[in-house]
Design an enzyme around this catalytic site. Structure first.
Site, short mmCIF file in Angstrom:
data_model
loop_
_atom_site.label_atom_id
_atom_site.label_comp_id
_atom_site.label_asym_id
_atom_site.label_seq_id
_atom_site.Cartn_x
_atom_site.Cartn_y
_atom_site.Cartn_z
N ASP A 48 -9.24 -28.24 -16.74
CA ASP A 48 -8.95 -28.96 -17.99
C ASP A 48 -7.60 -29.66 -17.99
O ASP A 48 -7.48 -30.81 -18.43
CB ASP A 48 -8.98 -27.98 -19.17
CG ASP A 48 -10.39 -27.54 -19.49
OD1 ASP A 48 -10.58 -26.75 -20.41
OD2 ASP A 48 -11.32 -27.99 -18.78
N ASP A 52 -6.67 -33.52 -18.59
CA ASP A 52 -5.70 -33.93 -19.61
C ASP A 52 -4.64 -34.85 -19.00
O ASP A 52 -4.20 -35.81 -19.62
CB ASP A 52 -4.99 -32.71 -20.20
CG ASP A 52 -5.90 -31.95 -21.14
OD1 ASP A 52 -6.91 -32.51 -21.57
OD2 ASP A 52 -5.59 -30.77 -21.42
N LEU A 98 -9.71 -32.86 -29.80
CA LEU A 98 -8.35 -32.68 -30.29
C LEU A 98 -7.38 -33.24 -29.26
O LEU A 98 -7.63 -33.17 -28.06
CB LEU A 98 -8.04 -31.20 -30.50
CG LEU A 98 -8.70 -30.49 -31.68
CD1 LEU A 98 -8.46 -28.99 -31.58
CD2 LEU A 98 -8.15 -31.01 -32.99
N GLU A 128 -4.16 -21.70 -36.08
CA GLU A 128 -5.27 -20.75 -35.87
C GLU A 128 -5.69 -20.73 -34.41
O GLU A 128 -5.35 -21.64 -33.64
CB GLU A 128 -6.45 -21.09 -36.79
CG GLU A 128 -6.94 -22.50 -36.68
CD GLU A 128 -7.96 -22.83 -37.77
OE1 GLU A 128 -9.04 -23.33 -37.43
OE2 GLU A 128 -7.68 -22.58 -38.96
N LYS A 130 -7.49 -21.18 -30.92
CA LYS A 130 -8.41 -22.17 -30.36
C LYS A 130 -9.44 -21.39 -29.55
O LYS A 130 -9.17 -20.97 -28.42
CB LYS A 130 -7.65 -23.17 -29.49
CG LYS A 130 -8.51 -24.29 -28.94
CD LYS A 130 -7.63 -25.38 -28.38
CE LYS A 130 -8.36 -26.48 -27.65
NZ LYS A 130 -9.70 -26.28 -27.22
N ASP A 132 -12.25 -20.27 -27.23
CA ASP A 132 -12.70 -20.89 -25.98
C ASP A 132 -14.20 -20.65 -25.81
O ASP A 132 -14.62 -19.72 -25.14
CB ASP A 132 -11.92 -20.26 -24.81
CG ASP A 132 -12.04 -21.10 -23.56
OD1 ASP A 132 -12.63 -22.20 -23.63
OD2 ASP A 132 -11.54 -20.65 -22.51
N ARG A 151 -22.56 -29.80 -29.91
CA ARG A 151 -21.66 -30.94 -30.06
C ARG A 151 -22.26 -32.23 -29.48
O ARG A 151 -22.10 -33.29 -30.04
CB ARG A 151 -20.33 -30.62 -29.36
CG ARG A 151 -19.33 -31.72 -29.46
CD ARG A 151 -18.05 -31.34 -28.75
NE ARG A 151 -16.99 -32.29 -29.03
CZ ARG A 151 -16.87 -33.45 -28.44
NH1 ARG A 151 -17.75 -33.82 -27.52
NH2 ARG A 151 -15.89 -34.27 -28.74
N TYR A 241 -14.41 -23.03 -38.34
CA TYR A 241 -13.01 -23.35 -38.60
C TYR A 241 -12.77 -24.70 -39.27
O TYR A 241 -11.63 -25.11 -39.44
CB TYR A 241 -12.21 -23.31 -37.29
CG TYR A 241 -12.88 -24.03 -36.14
CD1 TYR A 241 -13.06 -25.40 -36.16
CD2 TYR A 241 -13.33 -23.31 -35.03
CE1 TYR A 241 -13.69 -26.05 -35.12
CE2 TYR A 241 -13.96 -23.95 -33.97
CZ TYR A 241 -14.12 -25.32 -34.03
OH TYR A 241 -14.74 -25.96 -32.99
N LYS A 338 -2.06 -26.00 -26.07
CA LYS A 338 -2.77 -25.31 -24.98
C LYS A 338 -1.87 -24.29 -24.30
O LYS A 338 -0.73 -24.59 -23.96
CB LYS A 338 -3.24 -26.33 -23.94
CG LYS A 338 -4.20 -27.38 -24.49
CD LYS A 338 -5.62 -26.95 -24.44
CE LYS A 338 -6.19 -27.19 -23.07
NZ LYS A 338 -7.64 -27.06 -23.03
N CYS A 432 -21.00 -2.58 9.84
CA CYS A 432 -19.76 -2.28 9.11
C CYS A 432 -18.58 -2.85 9.90
O CYS A 432 -18.42 -2.55 11.09
CB CYS A 432 -19.60 -0.78 8.94
SG CYS A 432 -17.98 -0.34 8.28
N CYS A 435 -16.46 0.54 11.12
CA CYS A 435 -16.98 1.57 12.05
C CYS A 435 -18.15 1.07 12.89
O CYS A 435 -18.59 1.76 13.80
CB CYS A 435 -17.36 2.83 11.30
SG CYS A 435 -18.87 2.64 10.33
N CYS A 450 -22.11 0.54 4.01
CA CYS A 450 -22.00 1.29 5.25
C CYS A 450 -22.36 2.71 4.88
O CYS A 450 -21.73 3.30 4.00
CB CYS A 450 -20.55 1.21 5.75
SG CYS A 450 -20.18 2.46 6.97
N CYS A 455 -17.01 6.99 7.95
CA CYS A 455 -16.37 5.70 8.26
C CYS A 455 -14.91 5.75 7.83
O CYS A 455 -14.59 6.16 6.72
CB CYS A 455 -17.12 4.60 7.53
SG CYS A 455 -16.29 3.02 7.57
S1 IVH Z 1 -10.58 -28.19 -35.19
C1 IVH Z 1 -11.66 -32.30 -36.71
N1 IVH Z 1 -10.14 -25.64 -34.75
O1 IVH Z 1 -11.50 -27.19 -29.44
C2 IVH Z 1 -11.60 -30.87 -36.33
N2 IVH Z 1 -11.23 -26.89 -33.04
O2 IVH Z 1 -10.46 -29.05 -27.44
C3 IVH Z 1 -11.40 -30.68 -34.87
N3 IVH Z 1 -11.85 -25.54 -31.09
O3 IVH Z 1 -13.60 -29.88 -30.21
C4 IVH Z 1 -11.59 -29.33 -34.37
N4 IVH Z 1 -11.07 -23.62 -31.83
O4 IVH Z 1 -14.62 -27.44 -30.23
C5 IVH Z 1 -10.65 -26.78 -34.25
N5 IVH Z 1 -9.70 -23.37 -34.53
C6 IVH Z 1 -10.21 -24.50 -34.05
C7 IVH Z 1 -10.83 -24.56 -32.78
C8 IVH Z 1 -11.32 -25.77 -32.30
C9 IVH Z 1 -11.69 -24.22 -30.84
C10 IVH Z 1 -12.48 -26.49 -30.15
C11 IVH Z 1 -13.33 -27.55 -30.80
C12 IVH Z 1 -12.69 -28.85 -30.38
C13 IVH Z 1 -12.04 -28.45 -29.11
C14 IVH Z 1 -10.97 -29.41 -28.68
#
Ligand code: IVH
Length: 699
Positions: A48, A52, A98, A128, A130, A132, A151, A241, A338, A432, A435, A450, A455
């Site tokens: 990732d 980026d 994001l 909050e 993120k 995964d 998505r 969220y 991140k 093995c 041995c 083994c 051994c």
């Molecule tokens: S807000 C317009 N909040 O991260 C709102 N996204 O890398 C945009 N994600 O596409 C998203 N936790 O799938 C938001 N607490 C959180 C999140 C979150 C995970 C994901 C989401 C987004 C991706 C971007």
């Protein structure tokens, strides 16, 4: 679309040396390629952060050459394409991505931009986790779940309504009309909790299947499975969220008329009975507080029950959010922070085959050293021969590595498309490597073994296990020292530890008079370890710490196990067919019995010690089994489990018919759901648990 080898070559080139103006169109193609791999195929070929970095380069080049920005540049719109399979559906509002940030400077710069956009310094943020996992969009209309969608490309996703309904955390009805809401579109992430993920993989390994790479891909795959029943078995949970769309009963569609702030929006989700980011969210009065909250979360990342790859920071006021607006790619009022990458790419140099204490042959990949999540990785376990086959690994391959919350790094996959043709097959040995005995693999297992219990490799591994911290805990005898002493011929077996030739020892490097004295004391102490520790230290296959404790509670002397029949073992907590068979085999074997006799002659206590036995007589939780789920209001998990054990009860490893009490705290997981299906299990809270500990009755 670029071909795979071109895309990968260009990626390497731009990652090593920044792209220049003339590379702009190629860079766009490279990014489009990676977006397709990531969003459509869910098979990324770079990490990732690497993606980026490419994206950032393109943005910079376009920033300096605004006239050359094309309308179809990845910076101008969301990712392309959609996979086959489910019916395609349009999101009510596009699911944007994001923007990423990586440090305090990035966050300060973003804070400045936001304040310029909203033309005020009076801003409040919400931080909050993120999550995964895999993105999800839900629509409720008239309080009923109408649709669940993936998505997809951001504009259109796949209709996975039926699968969504298999996720227990998503209610089929939710009382949004209480807030005057007639229709609502909600965004969230589907994740698999770490414990559940490990359990799934454990089961897969036992069933001869390759383990899943990581919870994220497993959740993404889980959402798109054809059989909804299997979807329900993946233990997936949805954290919601964001509310992307509302229609109030009077027809009004402005978000700000439904809720003034982001935290009040996620509060509605929470109060409507959905799992949401509400409980994990922190409202911050300024960017300094945001940075502090991000650091706090970063520190506790590994203690969370699920994976997070960073934090998301959102402007709290909805009117100000609207003022900020969005690019085609991301909202300007939110940013991802991140955490350092736990993915990297490297080259597979060689595979070594190690022999474990039970004879299991574990292939271990030697890779070009690469930093990953704060440590440098140069070797990674490949588990078994099937994993090599399923991941189609070859020596010389570029490989994608990941290190999840449980700290064990693994190879996600081989980037087969990057092959040159010079890669070599990995040949699994038939003998093995230590041995030379022929290896065997029972049909139903994935592991080659083994079977020569003499051994050398197995013998030394057994000694290392015996002295280890969770077993007999003999300080001063670590793994490296045991290997040296074994090589020198000073310790050839476990009993030799207690027959140490201190004269020879004193001639060796690292064993001065003081450390020899300490070792003598440690060995004396070790002779009196609790029976459960000794049973675990024996290294019997499938007998982990929990099982060892169960066994120790049922007997008075280790030799009692010589005569206990298999049917009796099967009646004990958490002991199934496999463990019962292993126990009867182990204690029926005369070689093992001689070994136990020898330990006894050397002064190792083989019975439950007097003090512990006495306590057992008036213990309030004697004979009761407990399991904990969720966060208890006052007790930590460790403390609660220790209380159970000190009071003569047992801590169960799973929800099963033999379990007596499930103690439930906040955010209880799938254990609660399962326990509800078994009528004999009593589901209690911390208060009731404390009463039981005090010997009181509960209603
Ligand atoms: S807000 C317009 N909040 O991260 C709102 N996204 O890398 C945009 N994600 O596409 C998203 N936790 O799938 C938001 N607490 C959180 C999140 C979150 C995970 C994901 C989401 C987004 C991706 C971007």
């Amino acid at each position: 679309m670029l071909g795979i080898s071109d895309a990968l070559n260009y990626s390497q080139q731009f990652l090593k040396k920044e792209a220049s103006d003339s590379d702009m169109e190629t860079l766009r193609d490279v990014i489009r390629f990676h977006e397709y791999r990531y969003y459509v195929l869910a098979e990324p070929l770079i990490a990732d952060v690497e993606y980026d970095h490419l994206f950032k380069q393109l943005k910079q080049l376009e920033h300096h050459n605004p006239l050359f920005i094309t309308p179809d540049s990845p910076t101008q719109r969301v990712a392309v394409g959609i996979a086959d399979g489910f019916q395609e559906v349009a999101h009510l509002v596009p699911m944007l991505s994001l923007e990423n940030s990586y440090n305090a400077d990035d966050l300060h710069a973003w804070d400045k931009r936001v304040k310029e956009l909203v033309e005020t310094d009076q801003v409040e943020y919400v931080v909050e986790p993120k999550y995964d996992g895999a993105g999800l969009s839900l629509i409720y209309e008239n309080d009923l779940l109408l649709r669940g969608a993936t998505r997809g490309d951001g504009a259109k996703g796949e209709d996975i309504t039926n699968n969504t309904k298999q996720l227990r955390s998503i209610p089929l009805t939710a009382p949004f009309s209480k807030w005057n809401i007639q229709k609502i579109e909600i965004r969230g992430e589907v994740i698999i909790p770490n414990l559940k993920f490990r359990a799934i993989n454990q089961k897969r390994l036992e069933s001869n299947l390759a383990p899943f790479a990581n919870p994220r891909n497993t959740a993404a795959g889980g959402l798109r499975m054809q059989n909804p029943i299997e979807v329900g078995q993946r233990g997936m949970e949805a954290y919601l969220y964001h509310i992307s769309y509302v229609k109030l009963k009077d027809g009004n569609e402005r978000l700000m008329n439904a809720f003034p702030t982001h935290d009040s929006a996620i509060r509605i989700l929470h109060d409507a009975g959905l799992k949401s980011s509400y409980q994990g969210a922190i409202v911050c009065p300024n960017i300094e507080a945001v940075i502090h909250a991000c650091n706090e979360y970063h520190n506790k990342r590994d203690t969370l029950p699920y994976e997070i790859d960073g934090m998301v920071i959102k402007l709290n006021n909805i009117t100000l959010q609207e003022k900020c607006g969005a690019t085609a790619h991301h909202p300007r009022w939110a940013i991802a922070y991140k955490f350092p990458a736990r993915q990297a790419t490297s080259t597979l140099i060689d595979v070594e085959f190690q022999v474990g204490r039970t004879g299991a042959i574990t292939p271990v990949a030697k890779i070009e050293p690469v930093p990953l999540g704060g440590v440098t990785i140069s070797s990674i376990s490949l588990f078994n021969a099937d994993v090599i086959k399923e991941k189609e690994l070859k020596i010389g391959d570029r490989v994608l590595l990941e290190r999840s919350g449980d700290v064990i790094p693994y190879i996600v996959k081989s980037l087969t498309e990057a092959r040159t043709g010079n890669e070599l097959e990995i040949v699994f040995p038939i003998e093995c490597p230590v041995c030379g005995s022929r290896l065997e693999k029972p049909l139903e297992e994935a592991v080659w073994r083994c079977i020569n219990s003499n051994c050398e490799a197995q013998r030394v591994e057994k000694i290392i296990h015996f002295v280890s911290k969770d077993a007999m805990d003999i300080s001063g005898l670590g793994e490296e020292k045991i290997r040296r002493l074994y090589q020198e011929g000073i310790i050839k077996s476990i009993p030799d530890i207690f027959k140490m030739d201190y004269y020879r020892l004193s001639k060796m490097d690292g064993f001065g008079a003081k450390s020899i004295q300490n070792l003598k004391v440690a060995l004396e102490e070790a002779k009196h370890r609790p029976l459960a520790k000794l049973i675990f230290a024996l290294g019997i296959r499938f007998v982990g710490e929990t099982t060892a404790k169960t066994i120790a509670k049922k007997i008075h002397h280790l030799k009692d196990l010589y005569t206990i029949p298999k049917e009796e073992f099967l009646k004990w907590d958490d002991i199934g067919e496999k463990v019962a068979t292993t126990l009867t085999d182990y204690f029926g074997n005369s070689f093992n019995r001689n070994f136990i006799e020898e330990l006894g002659e050397l002064g190792i206590v083989l019975e439950v010690q007097e003090e512990a036995k006495q306590n057992l007589e008036d213990l309030t939780l004697n004979g009761m089994s407990f399991l904990f789920t969720g966060t208890l209001p006052t007790l930590s998990r460790g403390k609660a489990e220790a209380m159970v054990e000190n009071l003569g009860g047992s801590v169960s490893g799973s929800v099963n018919k033999k379990l007596n009490f499930l103690v439930v705290g906040e955010d209880a997981g799938s254990k609660l759901e399962k326990a509800k299906t078994i009528t004999s299990i009593r589901i209690i809270d911390e208060d009731a648990f404390l009463k039981l500990c005090e010997g009181q009755s509960i209603d």
